[in-house]
Design a protein around this motif. Structure first.
Motif, PDB file in Angstrom:
ATOM      1  N   ASP A 247      -7.603   2.155   6.819  1.00 36.60           N
ATOM      2  CA  ASP A 247      -6.626   1.275   6.169  1.00 36.60           C
ATOM      3  C   ASP A 247      -6.608  -0.091   6.857  1.00 36.60           C
ATOM      4  O   ASP A 247      -6.697  -1.127   6.212  1.00 36.60           O
ATOM      5  CB  ASP A 247      -5.224   1.890   6.236  1.00 36.60           C
ATOM      6  CG  ASP A 247      -5.012   2.958   5.171  1.00 36.60           C
ATOM      7  OD1 ASP A 247      -5.663   2.872   4.109  1.00 36.60           O
ATOM      8  OD2 ASP A 247      -4.195   3.856   5.400  1.00 36.60           O
TER       9      ASP A 247
ATOM     10  N   HIS B  51      -6.243   3.480  -3.864  1.00 34.64           N
ATOM     11  CA  HIS B  51      -7.218   3.257  -2.787  1.00 34.64           C
ATOM     12  C   HIS B  51      -7.694   4.569  -2.154  1.00 34.64           C
ATOM     13  O   HIS B  51      -8.746   4.606  -1.535  1.00 34.64           O
ATOM     14  CB  HIS B  51      -6.626   2.346  -1.698  1.00 34.64           C
ATOM     15  CG  HIS B  51      -5.781   3.047  -0.669  1.00 34.64           C
ATOM     16  ND1 HIS B  51      -4.626   3.735  -0.975  1.00 34.64           N
ATOM     17  CD2 HIS B  51      -5.938   3.174   0.679  1.00 34.64           C
ATOM     18  CE1 HIS B  51      -4.109   4.240   0.140  1.00 34.64           C
ATOM     19  NE2 HIS B  51      -4.879   3.912   1.161  1.00 34.64           N
TER      20      HIS B  51
ATOM     21  N   ASN C  71       0.831  -1.200   0.000  1.00 34.26           N
ATOM     22  CA  ASN C  71       0.000   0.000   0.000  1.00 34.26           C
ATOM     23  C   ASN C  71       0.871   1.258   0.000  1.00 34.26           C
ATOM     24  O   ASN C  71       0.613   2.211  -0.733  1.00 34.26           O
ATOM     25  CB  ASN C  71      -0.930  -0.025   1.214  1.00 34.26           C
ATOM     26  CG  ASN C  71      -1.825   1.193   1.288  1.00 34.26           C
ATOM     27  OD1 ASN C  71      -1.399   2.252   1.735  1.00 34.26           O
ATOM     28  ND2 ASN C  71      -3.048   1.063   0.816  1.00 34.26           N
TER      29      ASN C  71
ATOM     30  N   HIS D  55     -10.253   6.554   1.742  1.00 30.25           N
ATOM     31  CA  HIS D  55     -10.165   7.780   2.545  1.00 30.25           C
ATOM     32  C   HIS D  55     -11.098   8.870   2.017  1.00 30.25           C
ATOM     33  O   HIS D  55     -10.822  10.060   2.125  1.00 30.25           O
ATOM     34  CB  HIS D  55      -8.716   8.266   2.600  1.00 30.25           C
ATOM     35  CG  HIS D  55      -7.772   7.192   3.055  1.00 30.25           C
ATOM     36  ND1 HIS D  55      -7.915   6.569   4.269  1.00 30.25           N
ATOM     37  CD2 HIS D  55      -6.720   6.586   2.454  1.00 30.25           C
ATOM     38  CE1 HIS D  55      -6.966   5.638   4.398  1.00 30.25           C
ATOM     39  NE2 HIS D  55      -6.238   5.622   3.313  1.00 30.25           N
TER      40      HIS D  55
END
Ligand code: FES
Ligand SMILES: [Fe+2]
Lengths: 171, 438
Positions: free
Chosen positions: B372, B218, B211, B223
């Protein structure tokens, strides 16, 4: 801390306030909870560090798990009100067990320093394994025209290595 | 679902995995499997340069922290001459733990079992009943703590268990150019704001490494709240802009996200920007002044993130830097260490402000961090299911993206920022280690 002990009526009012504050969190009434805070709230959880027995500190003087004021707590609550707070979807089930509440006179005439123990049980989804957080708290509550308000939350976790993938709850 | 015979050996699986990466496939099993975990301990963590500590965590002689490389617990200490050593946290006599604390200060370590005493450099200096018991047969110099190679870059102290491995400099292979973005803040460099946040999660360390090697993909979803409420100074629609840079054959990678209309070095105080322009090369200034978010991983398990966070919706906000180490403690389980790095020369006010932005966004109660880990624990759970043992994930984004010829930095830089190139590089390096080719 002042010399005068806190009278029984005040002590029991403070205790009831602490319990109602915990209830608002467990019932996820976050706006009600925000209303229980003063505008100058400090909301802090220092980081615990495992050091030798005689070390001068075991709570970090600089590192914090929570380091919030009114503005940042509002951000946290606003976030929870969006559809994108994935960490709380589905919401955690929490139960704050607040015990050993001791009130002492604070630095200002309307303020009291309140020590308490807090055990938070938190379960997520269908997981059979809950997270448990044990904390010692040293809060400051203030008597205002509108009733009792939390002016400071200071809570230290009794564990250095938190056994949870995140902390999306309030303490 | 294509099933493979149960008898397929681990070696054959690793070979197949290596081939798959070239065509953009990576097996789900890699993220939660006992055999893969064991092989990583044996072949990866015993050979790579692994992050131990930032020098500012142990500024004075005698300061130490205990850290891990793989499953090896190490004492990282600064000796009386200022030199940093890493030694196995195990007494050479019968194996007792020498330092039970996470950090402290000591000129000597004295074992609580039979009393052997070592200098903080690891040298054995005291043995009770030396004359009576050992009758001259024990040579102190042969029985010091087991040492580990150490080397550092700009305050980052790394250790390596393999005496034959190439030096750190070569290992980083040009990634230093990008590390400077996090480390050369002003002429004084950076320091840790305090001890690291520390928590344990049912997540595989590799998911985090990946990540942070530049998963800009993402961000607009995981987020979204930050975009939605305006606390993250970017917009979902422009979020793909920027570069993804990897160091071929080394595994390191970084995503450099751009924000159109975002001012150069926005979110840094002016005096710091002036100093950064002195401490960085013109090429670095060219790349970094345009960078809004930089998220990078040093192979295998150290990552950095720099981004602005704003408490006033729509404003630029303040930049913070987090450094994180993903320490594997079992298949699908890890210990997280997360630091906030602050410019050493900045004012106390700025340090505090940057630290508060960090705790709100990326500490263990951080609003970005929370989401996350919610995702990563679910990915890890899924990877442990038997049905997906032979299923692959697609790593085909940007499969044909050519390197940007204009890009002034080292490595392989591609656009857009949303790209799997860094991840293919990361996993192919990982697979080389597991195959025993490194
Ligand atoms: S185990 Fe340390 S002195 Fe015996
Ligand atoms: Fe993220």
């Amino acid at each position: 801390m002042g010399e005068q002990p806190v009278d029984r009526d005040t002590a029991s009012e403070i205790q009831e306030f602490m319990f109602r504050e915990a209830l608002a969190l467990d019932e996820r009434r976050f706006r009600d909870w925000l209303a229980m805070l003063t505008d100058d709230i400090r909301y802090e959880a220092p980081l615990r560090v495992i050091r030798e027995g005689l070390a001068v500190w075991d709570l970090s003087p600089t590192s914090r798990i929570f380091d919030d004021d009114r503005q940042t707590l509002e951000v946290r609550i606003q976030r929870l009100e969006t559809d994108f707070a994935w960490a709380e979807q589905p919401p955690s089930q929490t139960r704050h067990f607040v015990t050993n509440v001791l009130a002492d006179p604070g630095d200002n005439p309307d303020e009291y320093e309140v020590r308490s123990n807090c055990l938070i049980y938190r379960s997520r989804g269908t997981s059979p394994t809950p997270s448990l957080y044990s904390l010692s708290r040293k809060d400051v509550v203030r008597r205002t025209e509108d009733g009792w308000r939390l002016a400071r939350r200071w809570a230290a976790f009794d564990q250095a290595l938190i056994n949870a993938h995140n902390l999306s709850i309030l303490i | 679902m294509n099933t493979k015979p149960e008898s397929q050996s681990l070696a054959a699986w690793v070979e197949e995995t290596r081939e798959g990466i070239d065509s953009g496939r990576f097996p789900v099993r890699a993220f939660n499997d006992q055999a893969v975990y064991d092989l990583e301990q044996e072949r990866l963590f015993s050979k790579t340069w692994c992050f131990l500590a930032h020098e500012s965590e142990i500024p004075h002689p005698g300061d130490y922290v205990t850290r891990y490389i793989g499953n090896n617990n190490l004492i990282v200490a600064r000796d009386e001459h200022g030199e940093i050593h890493a030694n196995l946290n195990m007494c050479r006599h019968r194996g007792n733990v020498m330092c039970k604390a996470e950090m402290g200060n000591a000129s000597h370590f004295r074992c609580s079992y039979h009393g052997w005493t070592y200098k903080n450099s690891g040298e054995l200096v005291g043995v009770p009943y030396m004359k009576e018991g050992y009758e001259g047969r024990l040579k102190r110099k042969d029985w010091g703590l087991v040492g580990v190679r150490v080397d550092s870059y700009e305050g980052l102290v790394f250790g390596c268990l393999d005496p034959e491995a190439p030096p750190l400099d070569e290992y980083l292979g040009g990634f230093q150019f990008y590390l400077d973005l996090y480390l050369k803040h002003g002429l004084g460099g950076v320091e840790v704001h305090g001890p690291p946040d520390h928590w344990i999660a049912d997540t595989d360390w590799k998911i985090c490494t990946e990540n942070f090697a530049g998963d800009g993909y993402h961000t607009p979803v995981a987020h979204q709240w930050g975009f939605h409420l305006g606390y993250f100074p970017s917009s979902g629609s422009t979020h793909s802009q920027g570069w993804a840079v990897s160091i071929p054959g080394k595994g390191h990678g970084i995503g450099l996200g751009h924000g159109p209309n975002f001012p150069p070095f926005g979110g840094f105080p002016d005096d710091l920007v002036a100093e950064m322009k002195q401490s960085l090369s013109p090429e670095q200034v060219e790349v970094f002044s345009r960078t809004r978010t930089a998220v990078g991983s040093v192979f295998p398990n150290l990552s950095f993130l720099m981004q602005p966070f704003s408490l006033e919706p729509g404003e630029i906000g303040v930049r913070f830097v987090t450094m994180r180490l993903y320490h594997p403690v079992g298949p699908g389980r890890m210990e997280m260490y997360s630091w906030c790095l602050v410019p050493k020369n900045a004012s106390q006010e700025y340090k505090k402000e940057a630290y508060r932005a960090y705790t709100l966004a990326f500490g263990q109660a951080g609003t970005f961090e929370q989401d996350d880990f919610e995702n990563w624990t679910k990915v890890t759970q899924a990877a442990g299911m038997t049905m997906v043992r032979d299923v692959d994930f697609p790593y085909i984004m940007g499969m044909d993206s050519a390197p940007d010829p204009e890009f002034p930095g080292p490595g392989h830089a591609v656009v857009p920022y949303v790209n799997d190139t860094n991840f293919r590089n990361l996993w192919s390096r990982w697979a080389d280690y597991l195959a025993g080719e490194v």
